[in-house]
Design a protein around this motif. Structure first.
Motif, PDB file in Angstrom:
ATOM      1  N   ALA A 154       0.824  -1.209   0.000  1.00 16.30           N
ATOM      2  CA  ALA A 154       0.000   0.000   0.000  1.00 16.30           C
ATOM      3  C   ALA A 154       0.860   1.262   0.000  1.00 16.30           C
ATOM      4  CB  ALA A 154      -0.928  -0.016   1.216  1.00 16.30           C
ATOM      5  N   LEU A 155       1.963   1.238   0.732  1.00 19.59           N
ATOM      6  CA  LEU A 155       2.865   2.395   0.738  1.00 19.59           C
ATOM      7  C   LEU A 155       3.454   2.654  -0.642  1.00 19.59           C
ATOM      8  CD1 LEU A 155       4.777   1.728   4.101  1.00 19.59           C
ATOM      9  CD2 LEU A 155       3.347   3.730   3.614  1.00 19.59           C
ATOM     10  N   VAL A 156       3.916   1.601  -1.296  1.00 12.53           N
ATOM     11  CA  VAL A 156       4.562   1.750  -2.598  1.00 12.53           C
ATOM     12  C   VAL A 156       3.536   2.083  -3.680  1.00 12.53           C
ATOM     13  CG1 VAL A 156       5.931   0.557  -4.350  1.00 12.53           C
ATOM     14  CG2 VAL A 156       6.478   0.267  -1.935  1.00 12.53           C
ATOM     15  N   ALA A 157       2.315   1.570  -3.538  1.00 12.23           N
ATOM     16  CA  ALA A 157       1.269   1.907  -4.508  1.00 12.23           C
ATOM     17  C   ALA A 157       0.969   3.400  -4.467  1.00 12.23           C
ATOM     18  CB  ALA A 157       0.010   1.103  -4.209  1.00 12.23           C
ATOM     19  N   ARG A 158       1.021   3.996  -3.283  1.00 11.23           N
ATOM     20  CA  ARG A 158       0.764   5.427  -3.149  1.00 11.23           C
ATOM     21  C   ARG A 158       1.979   6.250  -3.554  1.00 11.23           C
ATOM     22  NH1 ARG A 158      -3.008   7.769   0.369  1.00 11.23           N
ATOM     23  NH2 ARG A 158      -4.004   5.709   0.346  1.00 11.23           N
ATOM     24  N   ASN A 159       3.164   5.745  -3.255  1.00 16.69           N
ATOM     25  CA  ASN A 159       4.398   6.467  -3.592  1.00 16.69           C
ATOM     26  C   ASN A 159       5.453   5.451  -4.009  1.00 16.69           C
ATOM     27  OD1 ASN A 159       6.686   8.020  -3.822  1.00 16.69           O
ATOM     28  ND2 ASN A 159       6.780   8.606  -1.653  1.00 16.69           N
ATOM     29  N   PRO A 160       5.652   5.232  -5.310  1.00 17.13           N
ATOM     30  CA  PRO A 160       6.597   4.211  -5.793  1.00 17.13           C
ATOM     31  C   PRO A 160       8.031   4.426  -5.326  1.00 17.13           C
ATOM     32  CG  PRO A 160       5.169   4.958  -7.567  1.00 17.13           C
ATOM     33  CD  PRO A 160       4.945   5.888  -6.424  1.00 17.13           C
ATOM     34  N   HIS A 161       8.349   5.598  -4.810  1.00 14.22           N
ATOM     35  CA  HIS A 161       9.725   5.887  -4.385  1.00 14.22           C
ATOM     36  C   HIS A 161       9.875   5.909  -2.861  1.00 14.22           C
ATOM     37  CE1 HIS A 161      10.400   6.953  -8.565  1.00 14.22           C
ATOM     38  NE2 HIS A 161       9.366   7.786  -8.494  1.00 14.22           N
ATOM     39  N   GLN A 162       8.830   5.467  -2.157  1.00 16.13           N
ATOM     40  CA  GLN A 162       8.858   5.540  -0.688  1.00 16.13           C
ATOM     41  C   GLN A 162       9.915   4.603  -0.106  1.00 16.13           C
ATOM     42  OE1 GLN A 162       6.970   7.561   1.551  1.00 16.13           O
ATOM     43  NE2 GLN A 162       8.661   6.786   2.812  1.00 16.13           N
ATOM     44  N   ARG A 163      10.751   5.142   0.771  1.00 16.61           N
ATOM     45  CA  ARG A 163      11.740   4.319   1.475  1.00 16.61           C
ATOM     46  C   ARG A 163      11.081   3.702   2.696  1.00 16.61           C
ATOM     47  NH1 ARG A 163      16.404   8.332   2.900  1.00 16.61           N
ATOM     48  NH2 ARG A 163      17.487   6.449   3.588  1.00 16.61           N
ATOM     49  N   THR A 164      11.327   2.411   2.931  1.00 20.31           N
ATOM     50  CA  THR A 164      10.763   1.725   4.089  1.00 20.31           C
ATOM     51  C   THR A 164      11.851   0.931   4.806  1.00 20.31           C
ATOM     52  OG1 THR A 164      10.126  -0.190   2.753  1.00 20.31           O
ATOM     53  CG2 THR A 164       8.451   1.506   3.088  1.00 20.31           C
ATOM     54  N   TYR A 165      11.623   0.753   6.100  1.00 17.82           N
ATOM     55  CA  TYR A 165      12.545  -0.016   6.939  1.00 17.82           C
ATOM     56  C   TYR A 165      11.682  -0.931   7.806  1.00 17.82           C
ATOM     57  CZ  TYR A 165      16.438  -0.909  10.211  1.00 17.82           C
ATOM     58  OH  TYR A 165      17.430  -1.479  10.977  1.00 17.82           O
ATOM     59  N   HIS A 166      11.842  -2.250   7.630  1.00 24.61           N
ATOM     60  CA  HIS A 166      11.034  -3.217   8.377  1.00 24.61           C
ATOM     61  C   HIS A 166      11.870  -3.873   9.471  1.00 24.61           C
ATOM     62  CE1 HIS A 166       7.294  -3.781   5.822  1.00 24.61           C
ATOM     63  NE2 HIS A 166       8.017  -2.937   5.095  1.00 24.61           N
ATOM     64  N   ILE A 167      11.175  -4.239  10.537  1.00 22.23           N
ATOM     65  CA  ILE A 167      11.800  -4.981  11.629  1.00 22.23           C
ATOM     66  C   ILE A 167      11.455  -6.460  11.465  1.00 22.23           C
ATOM     67  CG2 ILE A 167      11.929  -5.284  14.127  1.00 22.23           C
ATOM     68  CD1 ILE A 167      13.008  -2.589  13.180  1.00 22.23           C
ATOM     69  N   TYR A 168      12.432  -7.265  11.195  1.00 18.51           N
ATOM     70  CA  TYR A 168      12.387  -8.731  11.241  1.00 18.51           C
ATOM     71  C   TYR A 168      11.549  -9.432  10.171  1.00 18.51           C
ATOM     72  CZ  TYR A 168      11.350 -13.463  12.650  1.00 18.51           C
ATOM     73  OH  TYR A 168      11.174 -14.817  12.632  1.00 18.51           O
ATOM     74  N   THR A 169      10.303  -9.033   9.923  1.00 18.70           N
ATOM     75  CA  THR A 169       9.345  -9.859   9.182  1.00 18.70           C
ATOM     76  C   THR A 169       9.799 -10.250   7.773  1.00 18.70           C
ATOM     77  OG1 THR A 169       7.614  -8.777  10.458  1.00 18.70           O
ATOM     78  CG2 THR A 169       6.908 -10.090   8.589  1.00 18.70           C
ATOM     79  N   PRO A 170      10.548  -9.419   7.027  1.00 17.96           N
ATOM     80  CA  PRO A 170      11.028  -9.883   5.714  1.00 17.96           C
ATOM     81  C   PRO A 170      11.958 -11.087   5.776  1.00 17.96           C
ATOM     82  CG  PRO A 170      11.059  -7.491   5.811  1.00 17.96           C
ATOM     83  CD  PRO A 170      10.781  -7.971   7.205  1.00 17.96           C
ATOM     84  N   SER A 171      12.336 -11.526   6.994  1.00 12.48           N
ATOM     85  CA  SER A 171      13.140 -12.749   7.108  1.00 12.48           C
ATOM     86  C   SER A 171      12.351 -13.978   6.689  1.00 12.48           C
ATOM     87  CB  SER A 171      13.629 -12.937   8.551  1.00 12.48           C
ATOM     88  OG  SER A 171      12.551 -13.259   9.426  1.00 12.48           O
ATOM     89  N   VAL A 172      11.017 -13.890   6.746  1.00 14.24           N
ATOM     90  CA  VAL A 172      10.152 -15.019   6.395  1.00 14.24           C
ATOM     91  C   VAL A 172       9.978 -15.041   4.877  1.00 14.24           C
ATOM     92  CG1 VAL A 172       7.942 -16.150   6.837  1.00 14.24           C
ATOM     93  CG2 VAL A 172       8.960 -14.677   8.588  1.00 14.24           C
ATOM     94  N   PRO A 173      10.190 -16.197   4.210  1.00 13.42           N
ATOM     95  CA  PRO A 173      10.108 -16.242   2.747  1.00 13.42           C
ATOM     96  C   PRO A 173       8.796 -15.704   2.198  1.00 13.42           C
ATOM     97  CG  PRO A 173      11.020 -18.291   3.593  1.00 13.42           C
ATOM     98  CD  PRO A 173      10.570 -17.502   4.781  1.00 13.42           C
ATOM     99  N   GLY A 174       7.691 -15.916   2.890  1.00 15.62           N
ATOM    100  CA  GLY A 174       6.395 -15.480   2.388  1.00 15.62           C
ATOM    101  C   GLY A 174       6.272 -13.980   2.202  1.00 15.62           C
ATOM    102  N   PHE A 175       7.114 -13.200   2.875  1.00 19.17           N
ATOM    103  CA  PHE A 175       7.032 -11.749   2.734  1.00 19.17           C
ATOM    104  C   PHE A 175       7.373 -11.313   1.310  1.00 19.17           C
ATOM    105  CE2 PHE A 175       8.853  -7.496   2.785  1.00 19.17           C
ATOM    106  CZ  PHE A 175       7.906  -6.772   3.505  1.00 19.17           C
TER     107      PHE A 175
END
Length: 572
Positions: free
Chosen positions: A422-443
């Protein structure tokens, strides 16, 4: 791997159960206690009275709410105040006696006259006299002294004794009753486990999270299973093989948790590994404390480490095989410091989306100040649930202040990916920083294709680095399960099982105390780094925020996730 149906923790009438009861000193008489683990507060007070009396061992009858049992108490030969408590339920009073006869023989042993006994029991002196005479005849005794001696010798004294005991009587078991009300300790029970005789295999139980966290649960179960397979494949003739028992529990469902823990108990596992189920379910953390066998988990909550540090008697078997979550905030600040915003704002802005509860909060009372000190400003903070009902409204609110970077801390893979999309759909250049969850393959699989240059930066306090050990593990996992592992829990669970097997093998013992001592005194090099539990909280150290020694710690890893894959961009 064994597949078990959950079984209830209870036992049938007549089966003996045992507990180790730890006595913790308090100022003044111990406060009233709530019953625990099926033990009444009244019985726990007698255990405290036993400890205060200075006895080494005692046996007596116990009757409460019409339920009878033999009670055995013995001081454990360990360097702390621990009493071994055994309870053997009875169908009724023993030795062919009635409940009233047991009361009378107990009061005779206390040295009371018939008149004093009648006052306590609310009956006439004549009735008590008749009952005493009947007891003398039934038990073949000539005197009250003989009746008292027989009551002591055959453990026929019943507690709680009617009317209590105020003075020293000369009968040791009665001193327990006297001291129960004034003991300056709190009694904390933990089930005492007796390993099945004749079994030489090491049986390890694994708790895999399910429900909203099932993707991580699969990683945990398969990483642990790979370790078991590799150990058993390398065994020599005299080696110790490993049996594996996996229970999948929804940590937010009390029934699922109860059934899973019951299954581990029924399986008589020698040790337990887990991810963060103990952070999501208080029952799991309580089980870790009370089960009485070594428990390894990747629960990053600082308060779990503090519980071990503050109460080692209860939590001495619990080891946290990762650093605490404080490293997440430090890693984020380090990233912000080294990656300043390129916009024209006086101060770059930061927005935070974090899961309420579950140990996922990045912000605390000092967060805004720490962010300000490195030249940034916290524009907004948004707490969300496991699912977000109105994602469009959330994203509108988050982007209203045009943040230079959005931080997302959420344990559920589906929700975290939905927020990212949803963030990228609104702003394709938005920088994001996630805590932990992208470690899971399903992300990564859930991310929508983008046309912009958006990339996900994320960090973990326990992760698989791109070194020879990490690559070898990844290749072995992919060959075994047909899919590559994630970046955290699979290798963490693999390390837990290998570490336990090393501890049991080197000590040559199935005693939890011996295994725990080995873990405290040894460092283990695994896929995710080096595990060292030398501190009082029995938690792995993180590099560089807990220690500057990278050889004795686990690095906090920061990754970049883009259309071309994942790469480690920082080991700090």
């Amino acid at each position: 791997m064994r597949s078990l149906q959950p079984q209830p923790l209870g036992v049938e009438t007549g089966a003996e159960r045992s507990w180790d009861v730890t006595l913790t000193p308090v100022d003044g008489p111990g406060p009233g206690q709530d019953g625990a683990l099926g033990l009444s507060a009244a019985l726990l007070r007698r255990v405290a009275g036993f400890h205060a009396s200075g006895l080494r061992a005692a046996q007596f009858l116990w009757c409460e709410d019409g339920r009878w049992a033999w009670i055995s108490l013995e001081m454990r030969p360990v360097a702390r105040a621990v009493v071994s408590l055994s309870v053997r339920p009875l169908s009724g009073p023993p030795a062919g006696l009635t409940a009233r006869e047991i009361d009378i023989i107990s009061l005779v042993a206390l040295g009371l006259s018939n008149r004093e006994i009648s006052s306590r029991l609310g009956t006439s002196v004549r009735t008590v006299t008749t009952q005493v005479e009947r007891l003398l005849k039934k038990l073949g005794q000539d005197s009250r002294a003989g009746l008292s001696a027989l009551a002591v010798d055959r453990d026929l004294i019943r507690l709680p004794i009617p009317g209590g005991v105020e003075m020293r009587s000369g009968v040791r078991v009665l001193d327990i009753e006297r001291d129960a009300g004034t003991a300056r300790t709190i009694a904390t029970p933990a089930p005492r486990r007796f390993r099945s005789a004749g079994r030489d295999t090491l049986r390890i139980g694994t708790i895999a999270v399910g429900g909203a966290f099932a993707a991580d649960g699969r990683e945990t179960a398969q990483g642990a299973e790979l370790a078991v397979r590799n150990i058993n494949a390398l065994l020599h003739e005299d080696g110790r093989s490993v049996e594996h028992v996996v229970v999948h529990v929804d940590p937010l469902d009390d029934t699922s948790v109860r059934d899973g823990l019951a299954a581990l108990t029924a399986a008589d596992v020698d040790a337990v590994t887990s991810s963060y189920a103990s952070a999501l379910s208080p029952a799991v953390f309580g089980f870790a404390a009370d089960f009485g066998r070594t428990f390894l988990h990747t629960n990053t909550w600082t308060r779990s480490v503090e519980a071990v540090r503050e109460d080692p008697r209860r939590y001495g078997h619990v080891f946290q095989t990762c650093p605490s979550e404080t490293a997440y905030g430090s890693a984020l600040l380090a990233y912000l410091r080294s990656h300043p915003a390129t916009g024209g704002a006086d101060r770059p802005r930061l927005a935070v989306i974090e899961l309420d509860g579950y140990g996922c909060a990045v912000t605390d009372g000092t967060f805004a100040t720490r962010v300000h000190d490195i030249g940034w400003t916290v524009a907004s903070t948004h707490g969300v649930g496991l699912a977000v009902d109105d994602i469009d409204t959330l994203i509108t609110e988050v982007l209203a202040d045009r943040p230079d970077i959005v931080v997302v801390s959420h344990l559920n893979v589906e929700t975290a990916a939905e927020i990212q999309n949803a963030l990228v759909a609104r702003n394709p250049h938005q920088r994001t920083y996630h805590i932990y969850t992208p470690s899971v393959p399903g992300f990564a699989r859930r991310l929508a294709p983008t046309t912009g240059d958006a990339e996900v930066i994320w960090s973990t306090v326990t992760g698989r680095p791109d070194d020879p050990l990490g690559r070898r593990f990844s290749d072995s996992y992919a060959r075994t399960f047909g899919t590559p592992p994630g970046r955290s829990q699979a290798s963490a669970a693999y390390d837990q099982v290998r570490m336990l097997h090393a501890a049991f093998s080197v000590t040559g013992s199935f005693r939890p105390e011996a295994v725990d001592a080995y873990l405290r005194d040894s460092a283990y090099r695994g896929v995710n780094g080096t595990y060292l539990f030398a501190g009082p909280g029995q938690s792995s150290c993180g590099y560089p925020y807990d220690t500057a020694d990278q050889s004795l710690s686990q690095p906090t890893l920061t990754y970049r996730l883009s259309r071309t894959g994942q790469e480690v961009i920082s080991v700090a």
